[in-house]
Design an enzyme around this catalytic site. Structure first.
Site, PDB file in Angstrom:
ATOM      1  N   HIS A 154      39.161  40.783  42.206  1.00 31.16           N
ATOM      2  CA  HIS A 154      40.098  40.164  41.246  1.00 31.16           C
ATOM      3  C   HIS A 154      39.803  40.552  39.806  1.00 31.16           C
ATOM      4  O   HIS A 154      40.624  40.332  38.926  1.00 31.16           O
ATOM      5  CB  HIS A 154      40.045  38.641  41.387  1.00 31.16           C
ATOM      6  CG  HIS A 154      40.676  38.154  42.659  1.00 31.16           C
ATOM      7  ND1 HIS A 154      41.922  37.586  42.704  1.00 31.16           N
ATOM      8  CD2 HIS A 154      40.249  38.207  43.944  1.00 31.16           C
ATOM      9  CE1 HIS A 154      42.223  37.279  43.949  1.00 31.16           C
ATOM     10  NE2 HIS A 154      41.222  37.642  44.725  1.00 31.16           N
ATOM     11  N   ASP A 358      40.283  41.959  31.430  1.00 33.92           N
ATOM     12  CA  ASP A 358      40.796  41.006  32.422  1.00 33.92           C
ATOM     13  C   ASP A 358      41.340  41.782  33.618  1.00 33.92           C
ATOM     14  O   ASP A 358      42.055  42.772  33.422  1.00 33.92           O
ATOM     15  CB  ASP A 358      41.932  40.179  31.790  1.00 33.92           C
ATOM     16  CG  ASP A 358      41.928  38.734  32.242  1.00 33.92           C
ATOM     17  OD1 ASP A 358      41.466  38.480  33.366  1.00 33.92           O
ATOM     18  OD2 ASP A 358      42.393  37.868  31.476  1.00 33.92           O
TER      19      ASP A 358
HETATM   20  C1  GDG Z   1      40.601  35.845  37.912  1.00 36.16           C
HETATM   21  C2  GDG Z   1      40.592  37.140  37.070  1.00 36.16           C
HETATM   22  C3  GDG Z   1      42.977  37.522  37.711  1.00 36.16           C
HETATM   23  C4  GDG Z   1      43.876  27.549  33.444  1.00 36.16           C
HETATM   24  N1  GDG Z   1      43.703  26.384  32.789  1.00 36.16           N
HETATM   25  C5  GDG Z   1      44.298  25.438  33.515  1.00 36.16           C
HETATM   26  C6  GDG Z   1      44.859  26.033  34.639  1.00 36.16           C
HETATM   27  N2  GDG Z   1      44.588  27.333  34.564  1.00 36.16           N
HETATM   28  C7  GDG Z   1      45.052  28.325  35.546  1.00 36.16           C
HETATM   29  C8  GDG Z   1      46.126  29.220  34.962  1.00 36.16           C
HETATM   30  C9  GDG Z   1      46.021  30.421  35.888  1.00 36.16           C
HETATM   31  C10 GDG Z   1      44.536  30.442  36.206  1.00 36.16           C
HETATM   32  O1  GDG Z   1      43.997  29.173  35.921  1.00 36.16           O
HETATM   33  C11 GDG Z   1      43.794  31.466  35.380  1.00 36.16           C
HETATM   34  O2  GDG Z   1      44.069  32.719  35.927  1.00 36.16           O
HETATM   35  P1  GDG Z   1      43.789  34.073  35.143  1.00 36.16           P
HETATM   36  O3  GDG Z   1      44.381  35.161  35.929  1.00 36.16           O
HETATM   37  O4  GDG Z   1      44.353  33.955  33.782  1.00 36.16           O
HETATM   38  O5  GDG Z   1      42.211  34.187  34.987  1.00 36.16           O
HETATM   39  P2  GDG Z   1      40.865  33.936  35.890  1.00 36.16           P
HETATM   40  O6  GDG Z   1      40.639  32.515  36.174  1.00 36.16           O
HETATM   41  O7  GDG Z   1      39.783  34.617  35.114  1.00 36.16           O
HETATM   42  O8  GDG Z   1      41.160  34.703  37.257  1.00 36.16           O
HETATM   43  C12 GDG Z   1      41.990  37.425  36.544  1.00 36.16           C
HETATM   44  C13 GDG Z   1      42.850  36.313  38.613  1.00 36.16           C
HETATM   45  O9  GDG Z   1      41.507  36.093  39.033  1.00 36.16           O
HETATM   46  C14 GDG Z   1      43.715  36.470  39.865  1.00 36.16           C
HETATM   47  O10 GDG Z   1      43.407  37.629  40.552  1.00 36.16           O
HETATM   48  O11 GDG Z   1      44.280  37.568  37.191  1.00 36.16           O
HETATM   49  O12 GDG Z   1      41.995  38.652  35.828  1.00 36.16           O
HETATM   50  O13 GDG Z   1      39.663  37.034  35.995  1.00 36.16           O
HETATM   51  O14 GDG Z   1      46.728  30.213  37.073  1.00 36.16           O
HETATM   52  O15 GDG Z   1      47.343  28.569  34.991  1.00 36.16           O
HETATM   53  N3  GDG Z   1      45.547  25.357  35.573  1.00 36.16           N
HETATM   54  C15 GDG Z   1      45.689  24.024  35.394  1.00 36.16           C
HETATM   55  N4  GDG Z   1      45.158  23.371  34.326  1.00 36.16           N
HETATM   56  C16 GDG Z   1      44.468  24.033  33.362  1.00 36.16           C
HETATM   57  O16 GDG Z   1      44.001  23.425  32.391  1.00 36.16           O
HETATM   58  N5  GDG Z   1      46.368  23.298  36.301  1.00 36.16           N
END
Ligand code: GDG
Length: 458
Positions: A154, A358
């Site tokens: 990821h 990322d």
């Molecule tokens: C890894 C990789 C890749 C965040 N704060 C809250 C909340 N979130 C949710 C967001 C989103 C998720 O968490 C974050 O996803 P990201 O993709 O931005 O980043 P990582 O957590 O680092 O994920 C990344 C991912 O895996 C998938 O393959 O895209 O590059 O690092 O869904 O909405 N959700 C809630 N409350 C929050 O305060 N409910």
């Protein structure tokens, strides 16, 4: 016909809103496909048993195992999150190479393989997720497992140069080659992985694109992850996001949502917002930055440091620009429910997504899905987010360049409606077409093709 789908990830979903990109995506995937999900329970116990607890998920089964305090430290906080995470995010300087952490990481992977092996069938399709389990296929092969094993990384694939700083660099290729399919987020990641194999003795890229290494043959391909865009639209429409905020009627909203991680570029984002405020013409409508940044891995030193730095920058910007009725940066250091988040995205004029590095970044896609197509907000996106390969219609910025990001904020807030609509339409087309169901299906179809080809060879 395809056998069972077996998913392995570090954590299975616990109570409360799933808040990591990985957990959200896998939950959606198993809910649609059924199967078994193996992962840690989240419980740290003195003497964990070598057996699974069985829980029933939302349309699928979950099999969980506990970690000991030493395993939590060496496997999770240590090798996975203080060595592999910084390595893959171009921060080899932050790697904490503590003697013994790798041995614990290796032993957790061996223990899991030992526990899983008796439960697996040759026609299972096993889909392993993320850097906590890089050696797991090699461990399962050592236990005699012959099933098709896929992996999805990821996070970004490490730069060849950085990999040289990993004491286990000589094992890395062998870990990868024990899978049948090694999935990455972007073409850029595939290029980095192929570069590593190009320089490797005994490795060969075959004409069909697969890699052979010693007696193994496997494929490296990109599968850009998506979101459940339709569900997100419904959540975004469930509440009026502006009613949740104590905002002046003409106040503009810039939103950031990230786990509090040094890869997400939060300090530079706050500084860019400060620069934007410095340059602002006084009678322009005010814009506020709402940053939601739930805590993560707080036991790792580097995360404590980023929190301190960020709070310092927020205090400085707010100290300089606040007045009695207005605080320009609102920083929330806890998770908010998913439907609230979706409604806030929809209410925002700008989605400010500026990571240094990322794998994909689901927030960029969620922001786009949540917009009202008739009056959409503008996405500002870092050139270093994997999402940029599919989201060229965003305002693309360099997250190291504070002035450029401040200028992009100004441009986004002044953008005419027709341009916002054009850009949004192009972005939304990709987000809805390449959603999480498409991602899952494409990955599983590729695994199915590989297992059919392997069966034909035997
Ligand atoms: C890894 C990789 C890749 C965040 N704060 C809250 C909340 N979130 C949710 C967001 C989103 C998720 O968490 C974050 O996803 P990201 O993709 O931005 O980043 P990582 O957590 O680092 O994920 C990344 C991912 O895996 C998938 O393959 O895209 O590059 O690092 O869904 O909405 N959700 C809630 N409350 C929050 O305060 N409910």
């Amino acid at each position: 016909m395809m056998g069972r789908l077996i998913v392995v990830s570090n954590r299975v979903p616990s109570d409360g809103p799933p808040s990591g990109g990985l957990v959200v995506a896998l939950h959606d995937c198993l809910k649609h496909n059924g199967g078994v999900w193996f992962g840690t329970s989240g419980d740290i116990v003195e003497d964990p048993e070598d057996s699974f607890a069985e829980l029933s998920g939302d349309g699928y089964k979950m099999r969980t195992f506990d970690l000991s305090p030493a395993e939590q430290q060496g496997y999770y906080l240590g090798y996975a999150n203080s060595v592999l995470w910084p390595l893959c995010h171009r921060r080899a300087d932050l790697m904490a190479l503590n003697a013994g952490d790798y041995d614990v990481y290796d032993s957790v992977n061996r223990r899991l393989a030992r526990m899983m092996a008796p439960e697996l069938r040759p026609d299972d399709h096993i889909w392993i997720h993320d850097y906590h389990f890089l050696p797991l296929a090699a461990c399962l092969r050592a236990e005699g497992v012959t099933a098709t094993i896929g992996y999805f990384h990821h996070i970004p694939f490490p730069a060849t140069h950085d990999l040289m700083a990993l004491p286990q660099r000589d094992l890395f290729a062998g870990w990868m080659a024990s899978f049948d399919l090694f999935g990455l987020q972007t073409q850029r990641d595939v290029a980095a992985a192929l570069e590593m194999f190009r320089g490797l003795n005994g490795a060969e890229q075959l004409r069909d694109g697969s890699i052979s290494l010693n007696d193994r043959r496997f494929e490296i391909r990109s599968f850009p992850i998506g979101i459940d865009a339709d569900a997100f639209v419904k959540e975004a429409q469930s509440t009026d996001g502006r009613s949740l905020l104590n905002f002046a009627p003409d106040e503009r909203l810039v939103i950031g949502v990230d786990r509090l991680d040094y890869s997400k570029g939060l300090d530079n984002r706050f500084r860019a917002f400060g620069r934007f405020l410095e340059n602002r013409i006084v009678d322009e409508p005010r814009a506020s930055l709402l940053q939601i940044a739930p805590p993560t891995r707080e036991d790792v030193d580097a995360y404590q440091q980023i929190r301190d730095a960020l709070e310092g920058t927020a205090g400085k910007v707010n100290g300089e620009h606040s007045d009695l009725g207005w605080t320009p940066i609102r920083y929330i250091h806890h998770a908010v429910p998913r439907d609230t988040l979706a409604a806030l995205y929809r209410a925002a004029d700008v989605g400010f997504v500026t990571p240094f590095c990322d794998g994909m970044n689901l927030v960029a896609k969620e922001f786009v899905a949540a917009q009202d197509p008739a009056d959409p907000g503008v996405l500002i996106l870092s050139q270093f987010a994997g999402a940029v390969e599919q989201m060229a219609s965003a305002l693309i910025v360099n997250p190291y360049d504070i002035g450029e990001m401040a200028q992009a904020l100004k441009q986004a807030l002044a953008m005419p409606l027709h341009e916002r609509q054009d850009r949004h339409e192009a972005l939304a087309r990709g987000v809805f077409r390449n959603d999480v169901a498409h991602w899952t299906q494409t990955y599983l179809d590729t695994m199915a093709r590989i297992s059919t080809e392997r069966a034909a060879l035997t």
